[in-house]
Design a protein around this motif. Structure first.
Motif, PDB file in Angstrom:
ATOM      1  N   GLN A 162       0.811  -1.219   0.000  1.00 54.51           N
ATOM      2  CA  GLN A 162       0.000   0.000   0.000  1.00 54.51           C
ATOM      3  C   GLN A 162       0.847   1.274   0.000  1.00 54.51           C
ATOM      4  OE1 GLN A 162      -3.208   0.252  -0.304  1.00 54.51           O
ATOM      5  NE2 GLN A 162      -4.000  -1.792   0.159  1.00 54.51           N
ATOM      6  N   GLU A 163       2.166   1.114   0.098  1.00 56.32           N
ATOM      7  CA  GLU A 163       3.061   2.271   0.218  1.00 56.32           C
ATOM      8  C   GLU A 163       3.841   2.550  -1.053  1.00 56.32           C
ATOM      9  OE1 GLU A 163       2.636   4.045   2.733  1.00 56.32           O
ATOM     10  OE2 GLU A 163       1.627   2.652   4.091  1.00 56.32           O
ATOM     11  N   GLN A 164       3.466   1.904  -2.143  1.00 51.81           N
ATOM     12  CA  GLN A 164       4.179   2.134  -3.393  1.00 51.81           C
ATOM     13  C   GLN A 164       4.021   3.601  -3.829  1.00 51.81           C
ATOM     14  OE1 GLN A 164       6.192  -0.167  -5.001  1.00 51.81           O
ATOM     15  NE2 GLN A 164       5.805  -1.279  -3.094  1.00 51.81           N
ATOM     16  N   GLY A 165       5.148   4.252  -4.104  1.00 55.69           N
ATOM     17  CA  GLY A 165       5.135   5.637  -4.555  1.00 55.69           C
ATOM     18  C   GLY A 165       4.794   6.636  -3.473  1.00 55.69           C
ATOM     19  N   ARG A 166       4.870   6.230  -2.193  1.00 55.98           N
ATOM     20  CA  ARG A 166       4.496   7.106  -1.085  1.00 55.98           C
ATOM     21  C   ARG A 166       5.664   7.335  -0.134  1.00 55.98           C
ATOM     22  NH1 ARG A 166      -0.738   8.429   0.377  1.00 55.98           N
ATOM     23  NH2 ARG A 166      -2.378   7.749  -1.020  1.00 55.98           N
ATOM     24  N   ALA A 167       5.414   8.219   0.850  1.00 59.90           N
ATOM     25  CA  ALA A 167       6.410   8.569   1.868  1.00 59.90           C
ATOM     26  C   ALA A 167       7.688   9.090   1.212  1.00 59.90           C
ATOM     27  CB  ALA A 167       6.704   7.378   2.782  1.00 59.90           C
ATOM     28  N   LEU A 168       7.514  10.090   0.336  1.00 62.44           N
ATOM     29  CA  LEU A 168       8.663  10.596  -0.409  1.00 62.44           C
ATOM     30  C   LEU A 168       8.397  11.994  -0.952  1.00 62.44           C
ATOM     31  CD1 LEU A 168       7.429  10.311  -3.474  1.00 62.44           C
ATOM     32  CD2 LEU A 168       8.367   8.023  -3.373  1.00 62.44           C
ATOM     33  N   ILE A 169       9.449  12.555  -1.510  1.00 70.08           N
ATOM     34  CA  ILE A 169       9.357  13.749  -2.350  1.00 70.08           C
ATOM     35  C   ILE A 169       9.809  13.342  -3.742  1.00 70.08           C
ATOM     36  CG2 ILE A 169      10.288  16.054  -2.803  1.00 70.08           C
ATOM     37  CD1 ILE A 169      10.505  16.450   0.209  1.00 70.08           C
ATOM     38  N   MET A 170       8.943  13.588  -4.731  1.00 69.98           N
ATOM     39  CA  MET A 170       9.298  13.230  -6.093  1.00 69.98           C
ATOM     40  C   MET A 170       9.735  14.474  -6.875  1.00 69.98           C
ATOM     41  SD  MET A 170       5.563  12.494  -7.881  1.00 69.98           S
ATOM     42  CE  MET A 170       5.237  11.066  -6.872  1.00 69.98           C
ATOM     43  N   GLU A 171      10.547  14.246  -7.873  1.00 65.96           N
ATOM     44  CA  GLU A 171      11.020  15.319  -8.750  1.00 65.96           C
ATOM     45  C   GLU A 171      10.428  15.112 -10.138  1.00 65.96           C
ATOM     46  OE1 GLU A 171      15.380  16.985  -9.263  1.00 65.96           O
ATOM     47  OE2 GLU A 171      15.039  15.317 -10.664  1.00 65.96           O
ATOM     48  N   PHE A 172       9.826  16.182 -10.678  1.00 59.96           N
ATOM     49  CA  PHE A 172       9.198  16.137 -11.997  1.00 59.96           C
ATOM     50  C   PHE A 172       9.873  17.142 -12.903  1.00 59.96           C
ATOM     51  CE2 PHE A 172       5.984  17.829 -14.960  1.00 59.96           C
ATOM     52  CZ  PHE A 172       5.622  16.665 -15.626  1.00 59.96           C
ATOM     53  N   ASP A 173      10.414  16.672 -14.021  1.00 55.37           N
ATOM     54  CA  ASP A 173      11.045  17.537 -15.004  1.00 55.37           C
ATOM     55  C   ASP A 173       9.967  18.073 -15.946  1.00 55.37           C
ATOM     56  OD1 ASP A 173      12.351  18.060 -17.777  1.00 55.37           O
ATOM     57  OD2 ASP A 173      14.053  17.997 -16.396  1.00 55.37           O
ATOM     58  N   ILE A 174       9.776  19.384 -15.970  1.00 57.25           N
ATOM     59  CA  ILE A 174       8.667  19.978 -16.721  1.00 57.25           C
ATOM     60  C   ILE A 174       8.816  19.748 -18.228  1.00 57.25           C
ATOM     61  CG2 ILE A 174       7.573  22.176 -17.350  1.00 57.25           C
ATOM     62  CD1 ILE A 174       8.085  23.111 -14.494  1.00 57.25           C
ATOM     63  N   THR A 175      10.022  19.866 -18.738  1.00 55.97           N
ATOM     64  CA  THR A 175      10.239  19.725 -20.185  1.00 55.97           C
ATOM     65  C   THR A 175      10.071  18.290 -20.661  1.00 55.97           C
ATOM     66  OG1 THR A 175      11.757  21.606 -20.174  1.00 55.97           O
ATOM     67  CG2 THR A 175      11.868  20.108 -22.063  1.00 55.97           C
ATOM     68  N   SER A 176      10.705  17.351 -19.974  1.00 52.79           N
ATOM     69  CA  SER A 176      10.678  15.948 -20.410  1.00 52.79           C
ATOM     70  C   SER A 176       9.514  15.152 -19.841  1.00 52.79           C
ATOM     71  CB  SER A 176      11.986  15.256 -20.025  1.00 52.79           C
ATOM     72  OG  SER A 176      12.083  15.133 -18.608  1.00 52.79           O
ATOM     73  N   ALA A 177       8.858  15.689 -18.806  1.00 53.08           N
ATOM     74  CA  ALA A 177       7.767  14.993 -18.097  1.00 53.08           C
ATOM     75  C   ALA A 177       8.250  13.730 -17.394  1.00 53.08           C
ATOM     76  CB  ALA A 177       6.610  14.672 -19.042  1.00 53.08           C
ATOM     77  N   GLN A 178       9.554  13.635 -17.185  1.00 46.45           N
ATOM     78  CA  GLN A 178      10.105  12.500 -16.445  1.00 46.45           C
ATOM     79  C   GLN A 178       9.952  12.749 -14.937  1.00 46.45           C
ATOM     80  OE1 GLN A 178      11.425   9.546 -17.920  1.00 46.45           O
ATOM     81  NE2 GLN A 178      10.351  10.552 -19.618  1.00 46.45           N
ATOM     82  N   VAL A 179       9.629  11.682 -14.210  1.00 47.66           N
ATOM     83  CA  VAL A 179       9.449  11.782 -12.765  1.00 47.66           C
ATOM     84  C   VAL A 179      10.293  10.715 -12.075  1.00 47.66           C
ATOM     85  CG1 VAL A 179       7.409  10.279 -12.759  1.00 47.66           C
ATOM     86  CG2 VAL A 179       7.741  11.937 -10.923  1.00 47.66           C
TER      87      VAL A 179
END
Length: 448
Positions: free
Chosen positions: A239-256
């Motif tokens: 249930q914690e997949q992708g949680r408890a974190l800070i993610m970085e999103f690149d606006i130009t490439s849309a990579q996260v």
């Protein structure tokens, strides 16, 4: 079939009984300031069948009553009559955006005994209304510290929280998605349909629903907070997949990508002006006693792991987590500065203005207040001084008086921001007010 005591705890009367039972919990004998600073006191954990439940019932502000400021400051209501205001964002032209928001429906989050208890806790603490799901714009045209205009800026959102303007695009972090809207300087309303930029973890459980977003100074990347789906992974690590974190999103490439992990519930973020480093405040875990675990303020190091759920405050192992993970514990790094046990520190803004030079470069923190500690902790706005990009010295109270002598909550501070004049704005989601803190005597302007 449930045993009768358990059945009772799932009712309103049972919750009242729970409050009576936990009201007998021994209060902390340690000064709350022991759990502040770069070297907080961390006693042995204490566990019990039922968690400590010591709620400050939400009452709102009586007529003529306001918070108390530090010496040399004054407070006034910048805006009243809002609906559960949680987060603030100041636009370049001085307009103030406020997210009027509350938790979305979470049908799986109130299952079981603990879920029922937590639902009751949130209702008693003032978080029980359907979300307004809007962002309002506040405008103070004559500069008197009171917003004459309150306009619905964006509506039909989904439990919105964080906001960030990059160029002519306003990013809004809904509970389930990062959205993008076109913005024109001075606009009082956005009617254009938003564009979904990124799905965010949500769903039927969605334990920590708030999502914050901040842009880097170059406007090329966004950083998004996602809290855990539990206290200590008791719902299962799946249930914690992708949680408890800070993610970085690149606006130009849309990579996260994950930028930093092991952060149980990060909320406020800001860039420290001396070092240029990203900092965040994090709500730590509950149910280890009055004196564990302190919430914290920390710089966010790329690729770092901060311990959750396997350990707290560095490498202190939480034996409740199954299975254990010694390798991850060995990776866990120590946060920079403790913010007190169970204070629910949510808001963060570094002071970069000139109006109150005594706060320059330091951190302003909104502490929403405890439910899992006796006596109460938090329920105030504090200041942490910084020198050379690092916290230095004990916390200072900026805004207090949110609790009555009887332990009721007049208000609860959440988001903090600095307006275009340098005054401090505080979102109060129980009082439904935005407070404005400024110098008691405005410094004279010297003409050149």
């Amino acid at each position: 079939m449930l045993h009768q005591p358990i059945q009772l705890l799932l009712t309103g009367a049972g919750c009242a009984l729970l409050l009576t039972m936990t009201g007998c919990t021994m209060p902390s004998k340690s000064p709350i300031n022991d759990s502040y600073g770069s070297q907080p006191h961390l006693p042995k954990p204490k566990s019990s069948l039922l968690p400590t439940v010591n709620i400050a019932p939400a009452k709102g502000w009586p007529e003529g009553k306001m918070p108390t400021t530090a010496t040399g400051l004054k407070v006034q209501a910048f805006a009243k009559g809002l609906q559960h205001p949680r987060w603030l964002y100041v636009l370049p032209n001085g307009d103030v955006l406020v997210a009027e928001t509350d938790a979305p429906p979470k049908p799986d989050d109130s299952k079981g005994i603990k879920g029922k208890i937590m639902k009751w806790v949130m209702q008693r603490a003032g978080s029980s209304h359907p979300s307004a799901n809007r962002i309002s714009l506040l405008r103070d045209s004559n500069g008197d510290g009171v917003a004459e205009q309150k306009i619905v800026f964006l509506q039909n959102l989904n439990s919105p929280f964080g906001m960030a303007l990059v160029g002519n695009m306003l990013y809004v972090a809904n509970t389930d998605a990062l959205m993008r809207f076109p913005y024109q300087n001075g606009a009082t309303q956005i009617t254009a349909a938003g564009t979904k930029v990124l799905d965010l973890p949500a769903g039927r459980l969605n334990h920590h629903w708030t999502k914050n977003v901040i842009a880097n100074p170059a406007g090329s990347k966004l950083y998004i907070t996602v809290g855990s789906n539990s206290n200590v992974a008791e719902n299962g690590l799946e249930q914690e997949q992708g949680r408890a974190l800070i993610m970085e999103f690149d606006i130009t490439s849309a990579q996260v990508r994950p930028f930093a992990t092991g952060l149980r519930n990060p909320n406020g973020m800001d860039w420290q002006p001396q070092s240029g480093t990203l900092w965040t405040v994090v709500n730590e875990r509950d149910e280890l006693g009055n004196d564990l675990v302190p919430d914290y303020l920390t710089s966010v190091k790329e690729g770092a792991f901060y311990g959750w759920p396997y350990s707290y405050y560095g490498q202190h192992v939480d034996t409740r987590v199954k299975p254990q993970n010694p390798a991850q514990v060995a990776r866990a790094i120590l946060p920079d500065y403790a913010l007190g046990n169970h204070t629910a520190s949510l808001g963060l803004a570094f002071y970069k203005a000139d109006l109150m030079p005594q706060y320059r470069n330091g951190a302003l923190i909104g502490q929403h207040g405890s439910w899992n500690r006796k006596p109460h902790s938090g329920y105030k706005v504090i200041f942490i001084p910084f020198q050379n990009g690092q916290p230095m010295g004990p916390p200072q109270d900026i805004l207090t008086g949110f609790l009555s002598d009887q332990g009721d909550a007049y208000g609860r501070p959440v988001g903090v921001a600095v307006d275009s004049s340098g005054a401090i704005l505080v979102a109060d989601d129980v009082g439904d007010v935005i407070w404005r803190v400024s110098p008691l005597c405005t410094p004279a302007v010297v003409s050149k």
